[in-house]
Design a protein around this motif. Sequence first.
Motif, PDB file in Angstrom:
ATOM      1  N   TYR A   1      69.503  62.444  45.157  1.00 22.55           N
ATOM      2  CA  TYR A   1      68.754  63.742  45.134  1.00 22.55           C
ATOM      3  C   TYR A   1      67.419  63.593  44.458  1.00 22.55           C
ATOM      4  O   TYR A   1      67.296  63.207  43.619  1.00 22.55           O
ATOM      5  CB  TYR A   1      69.537  64.834  44.379  1.00 22.55           C
ATOM      6  CG  TYR A   1      68.894  66.003  43.913  1.00 22.55           C
ATOM      7  CD1 TYR A   1      67.846  66.711  44.871  1.00 22.55           C
ATOM      8  CD2 TYR A   1      69.334  66.754  42.787  1.00 22.55           C
ATOM      9  CE1 TYR A   1      67.257  67.973  44.307  1.00 22.55           C
ATOM     10  CE2 TYR A   1      68.556  67.620  42.190  1.00 22.55           C
ATOM     11  CZ  TYR A   1      67.547  68.402  42.951  1.00 22.55           C
ATOM     12  OH  TYR A   1      66.860  69.611  42.666  1.00 22.55           O
TER      13      TYR A   1
ATOM     14  N   GLY B   1      57.673  69.555  45.008  1.00 22.60           N
ATOM     15  CA  GLY B   1      57.237  71.051  44.935  1.00 22.60           C
ATOM     16  C   GLY B   1      55.964  70.889  45.876  1.00 22.60           C
ATOM     17  O   GLY B   1      54.944  70.068  45.589  1.00 22.60           O
TER      18      GLY B   1
ATOM     19  N   GLN C   1      64.864  67.966  48.267  1.00 19.26           N
ATOM     20  CA  GLN C   1      64.525  69.449  47.930  1.00 19.26           C
ATOM     21  C   GLN C   1      63.161  69.908  48.068  1.00 19.26           C
ATOM     22  O   GLN C   1      62.352  69.020  47.147  1.00 19.26           O
ATOM     23  CB  GLN C   1      65.320  70.117  46.467  1.00 19.26           C
ATOM     24  CG  GLN C   1      64.862  71.385  46.275  1.00 19.26           C
ATOM     25  CD  GLN C   1      65.673  71.903  45.042  1.00 19.26           C
ATOM     26  OE1 GLN C   1      65.424  71.238  44.023  1.00 19.26           O
ATOM     27  NE2 GLN C   1      66.025  73.222  44.968  1.00 19.26           N
TER      28      GLN C   1
ATOM     29  N   GLU D   1      59.396  77.384  44.112  1.00 16.06           N
ATOM     30  CA  GLU D   1      58.885  77.220  42.688  1.00 16.06           C
ATOM     31  C   GLU D   1      57.217  77.237  42.962  1.00 16.06           C
ATOM     32  O   GLU D   1      56.615  77.726  41.943  1.00 16.06           O
ATOM     33  CB  GLU D   1      59.245  75.741  42.423  1.00 16.06           C
ATOM     34  CG  GLU D   1      58.828  75.193  41.169  1.00 16.06           C
ATOM     35  CD  GLU D   1      59.082  73.611  40.801  1.00 16.06           C
ATOM     36  OE1 GLU D   1      59.219  73.065  41.656  1.00 16.06           O
ATOM     37  OE2 GLU D   1      59.016  73.251  39.486  1.00 16.06           O
ATOM     38  N   LYS D   2      56.715  76.577  44.006  1.00 13.86           N
ATOM     39  CA  LYS D   2      55.343  76.570  43.771  1.00 13.86           C
ATOM     40  C   LYS D   2      54.760  78.027  44.226  1.00 13.86           C
ATOM     41  O   LYS D   2      53.715  78.456  43.838  1.00 13.86           O
ATOM     42  CB  LYS D   2      54.744  75.652  44.763  1.00 13.86           C
ATOM     43  CG  LYS D   2      54.924  74.242  44.552  1.00 13.86           C
ATOM     44  CD  LYS D   2      54.532  73.825  42.928  1.00 13.86           C
ATOM     45  CE  LYS D   2      55.256  72.656  42.433  1.00 13.86           C
ATOM     46  NZ  LYS D   2      55.080  72.393  41.158  1.00 13.86           N
TER      47      LYS D   2
ATOM     48  N   GLN E   1      66.702  74.446  41.004  1.00 20.15           N
ATOM     49  CA  GLN E   1      66.569  72.820  41.165  1.00 20.15           C
ATOM     50  C   GLN E   1      67.707  72.270  40.460  1.00 20.15           C
ATOM     51  O   GLN E   1      67.989  71.085  40.730  1.00 20.15           O
ATOM     52  CB  GLN E   1      65.242  72.518  39.895  1.00 20.15           C
ATOM     53  CG  GLN E   1      65.226  70.922  40.198  1.00 20.15           C
ATOM     54  CD  GLN E   1      63.613  70.762  39.977  1.00 20.15           C
ATOM     55  OE1 GLN E   1      62.775  71.423  40.405  1.00 20.15           O
ATOM     56  NE2 GLN E   1      63.225  69.546  39.521  1.00 20.15           N
TER      57      GLN E   1
ATOM     58  N   GLN F   1      60.436  66.016  34.909  1.00 20.29           N
ATOM     59  CA  GLN F   1      61.373  66.747  35.400  1.00 20.29           C
ATOM     60  C   GLN F   1      62.713  66.950  34.810  1.00 20.29           C
ATOM     61  O   GLN F   1      63.952  67.671  34.882  1.00 20.29           O
ATOM     62  CB  GLN F   1      61.762  66.304  37.088  1.00 20.29           C
ATOM     63  CG  GLN F   1      60.625  66.375  38.191  1.00 20.29           C
ATOM     64  CD  GLN F   1      60.216  67.545  38.220  1.00 20.29           C
ATOM     65  OE1 GLN F   1      61.024  68.640  38.469  1.00 20.29           O
ATOM     66  NE2 GLN F   1      58.823  67.865  38.285  1.00 20.29           N
TER      67      GLN F   1
HETATM   68  N1  TRP Z   1      60.035  70.317  40.481  1.00 17.01           N
HETATM   69  C1  TRP Z   1      59.677  69.145  41.409  1.00 17.01           C
HETATM   70  C2  TRP Z   1      58.106  69.470  41.687  1.00 17.01           C
HETATM   71  O1  TRP Z   1      57.747  70.120  41.268  1.00 17.01           O
HETATM   72  C3  TRP Z   1      60.118  69.146  42.734  1.00 17.01           C
HETATM   73  C4  TRP Z   1      61.915  68.933  42.753  1.00 17.01           C
HETATM   74  C5  TRP Z   1      62.714  69.554  42.956  1.00 17.01           C
HETATM   75  C6  TRP Z   1      62.162  67.518  42.251  1.00 17.01           C
HETATM   76  N2  TRP Z   1      63.843  69.090  42.767  1.00 17.01           N
HETATM   77  C7  TRP Z   1      63.736  67.654  42.393  1.00 17.01           C
HETATM   78  C8  TRP Z   1      61.789  66.245  41.726  1.00 17.01           C
HETATM   79  C9  TRP Z   1      64.360  66.511  42.008  1.00 17.01           C
HETATM   80  C10 TRP Z   1      62.463  65.368  41.283  1.00 17.01           C
HETATM   81  C11 TRP Z   1      64.037  65.455  41.624  1.00 17.01           C
HETATM   82  O2  TRP Z   1      57.817  68.375  42.122  1.00 17.01           O
END
Ligand code: TRP
Length: 616
Positions: free
Chosen positions: A92, A96, A127, A132-133, A215, A244
């Motif tokens: 996984y 973002g 994902q 989020e963004k 997330q 993260q």
């Molecule tokens: N929050 C991460 C970002 O802003 C995106 C993300 C969602 C992510 N799920 C993840 C990154 C799992 C690494 C693993 O880029």
Amino acid sequence: MDVDKKDSIASDSSDQVVNPWEVSAKDGGKIDYDKLIDQFGCQRLDASLIDRVQRLTSRQPHVFLRRGVFFAHRDFNEVLDAYERGDKFYLYTGRGPSSEALHLGHLIPFMFTKYLQEAFKVPLVIQLTDDEKCMWKNLSVEESQRLARENAKDIIACGFDVTKTFIFSDFDYVGGAFYKNMVKVAKCVTLNKAMGIFGFSGEDHIGKLSFPPVQAFPSFPSSFPHLFPGKDKLRCLIPCAIDQDPYFRMTRDVAPRLGYSKPALIESSFFPALQAKNGKMSASDPNSAIYVTDTAKEIKNKINRYAFSGGQDSIEKHREIGANLEVDIPVKYLSFFLDDDTELEHIKKEYGEGRMLTGEVKKRLTEVLTEMVERHRMARAAVTDEMVDAFMAVRPLPSMFEYGTETGRSVLKGQSRHDSENDRFSTRKEAALGHETDAYTSTRCYNLRCPGFVQTSRTVLIEGAISPASTIGGLQTELTLQVWKDPARGPWWLGVGFSNGTKLSAIGYWPVEIFSRLTDHAENVQWGGEIVDIRASGRHTTTEMGSGYRPGSDRAAYVRDLQVALSPGEFVPVSRLVVGATNATYYGVEKYSNSSFSYGGPHGAAVHLSVTRGSN
Ligand code: TRP
């Protein structure tokens, strides 16, 4: 034992801050990664683990492992223990989508994840946190969704395998099973805890507070009922940058309470800015980053002008004491992207001892990055909207733990042979069976990804690899393919026989309901081959048609003994055979007779031919 530190980072008054929204070190200095491991309570990824990866995957570990780019983990050893016992896991990762153009730092987790997927032959969920963004970057819902699809193209261009990869956008996918898990997670996390882990304050809007469970949930297999039904024990491994970690610290904290396994993590350091000023390449300062859209000239200029050099001010001094490799950005970048260990060592030695000058190192870096960016650009250009749809379709992935890459199409009896040769990067290439649903009119959907073909065989799988394939100068494999209509019940069947002596047997059928024409018989039969090169990036950009050899070569793939079935078991010769290639510069087709032809060439597109029985 639970080694995870709980509420630590934001409340930590220490000199460095690392969380999903902020990466900074004291006085603009460097991130101290050893300290970060301590602070976060994760484990160091040591040489013995890397050796183990090499043993389990029978291939050289990725540069990012060998050179310590991925340097920390949580429970990766447990995932490997299980893998050694024969238990698979799934991967996984995510992105973002906050900007249109990705820079090199953004590609790192995806390049690495692609390697993990290939090396361990496991499924992957990606994902896209458009929600989020939208909340953090103040983008509109529509704009963040648009960026998610654009970014998906760059991600796909890294070469992921569509038969093992599910990409989803939160705005589209959150609901159902997913939402149930989100609520379960949310119920386990108090406001105090969220403030501790993420540094939220009373001034943040409540959307931000509600995001972390989103997330978290891809870490649990039950969030993907179309992929992992009844596989609640399947473990999850998350490759990500270490910023993260807070999300997954929270996830791991609540997992046991919900009856799930904790996801394992494998975490990278940050890709430094050209100026090496602080921790991380930033998308907002164009001169600090090299984008995957930069031209060769821009790359050269940026490196020459901005890449911080550890070389000395004057040539004399440089020759005398050599470069300071610790602070030198060109060397740092080469250690990320120059595959060749020997060459890298050579550069470090010569440069570090003053025999090589900064200009020469920058020149080599420019070459390496230009080639990489160019490869990405080509692969990205080949990603169509249909491919994005295919990756993002909510669908089962029947061969997600297997290997197989090509698809083809056939509606006739005949025998065909594909030659296959290991290419110089020794990826395995195999023939595979496939089908295309609706003659390209609307869905452009292949194999079992859309309703249409019903697989009945448990041994010969649509989209599964056929092996052994022919090898040059070695074993030759012929397949007998037959398509016939069951006159009593109506479906069209597909049968396959192998030249190793197995009798032709049915592997599945096209049900009556999907036909508006062809309900009785066919007047025109088309037999075609097609390259669907979804692994378009990097080393897979030029998938061959057939064996890669053109007709005329005795190595070319061929089809022989074409016949038309009048009724099951009753065959007549083809009276008219028309052959054609959609792109003659890439490959050719040559007709030998009304029952045989040869085809192939160095690049694939589609080969189509059409045979007709009767006098017309
Ligand atoms: N929050 C991460 C970002 O802003 C995106 C993300 C969602 C992510 N799920 C993840 C990154 C799992 C690494 C693993 O880029």
